[in-house]
Write an enzyme that holds these catalytic residues in place. Structure first.
Site, mmCIF file in Angstrom:
data_model
loop_
_atom_site.group_PDB
_atom_site.id
_atom_site.type_symbol
_atom_site.label_atom_id
_atom_site.label_comp_id
_atom_site.label_asym_id
_atom_site.label_seq_id
_atom_site.Cartn_x
_atom_site.Cartn_y
_atom_site.Cartn_z
ATOM 1 N N TYR A 54 0.845 -1.208 0.000
ATOM 2 C CA TYR A 54 0.000 0.000 0.000
ATOM 3 C C TYR A 54 0.872 1.247 0.000
ATOM 4 C CZ TYR A 54 -3.315 -3.374 2.071
ATOM 5 O OH TYR A 54 -4.093 -4.465 2.343
ATOM 6 N N LYS A 100 -12.833 16.231 -7.364
ATOM 7 C CA LYS A 100 -12.443 17.638 -7.304
ATOM 8 C C LYS A 100 -13.606 18.417 -6.674
ATOM 9 C CE LYS A 100 -10.509 21.309 -10.163
ATOM 10 N NZ LYS A 100 -10.075 21.716 -11.506
#
Length: 124
Positions: A54, A100
């Site tokens: 990860y 976003k």
């Protein structure tokens, strides 16, 4: 059958966008990743070499996403997918969502963004 490693809501500050002020101030983007790979060996061996770290994936994503300014989040998402597929040989496919939430749009919304999916080119 396919196995999955995922990362949800990785927060990265970057300067992507078409507007000039986005290049100066930047904003926080959130990235979701879904990595398609076979985790059969890792589930049997309990060894990191049989999977994807990860930490390594997140570092790869941060470098690709924040390493340069993109006008379009589509391009930034593509760079992330390409980087992970290039640097993580166990990964067969990837789904990248870039959120976003502070896009400069004259509307009220919770989130905007893109999702792309890429797979590793198969060798003949």
């Amino acid at each position: 059958m396919s196995d999955t490693i995922f990362v949800k809501r990785l927060a990265l500050h970057a300067y992507h966008g078409v507007m000039q002020h986005e290049a100066k101030v930047g904003q926080t983007f959130y990235i979701d990743l879904q990595l398609d790979l076979d985790l059969g060996n890792a589930s049997r061996t309990d060894k990191l070499k049989d999977t994807v770290s990860y930490d390594f994936v997140i570092k790869t994503v941060a470098e690709a996403f924040c390493g340069r300014r993109y006008r379009l989040v589509e391009a930034a998402a593509g760079a992330v997918a390409d980087a992970v597929l290039t640097r993580c040989p166990h990964v067969r496919g990837i789904r990248v969502t870039v959120h976003k939430p502070h896009a400069p749009v004259a509307a009220t919304f919770e989130d905007v963004g893109v999702t792309i999916e890429r797979t590793r080119a198969r060798k003949s």
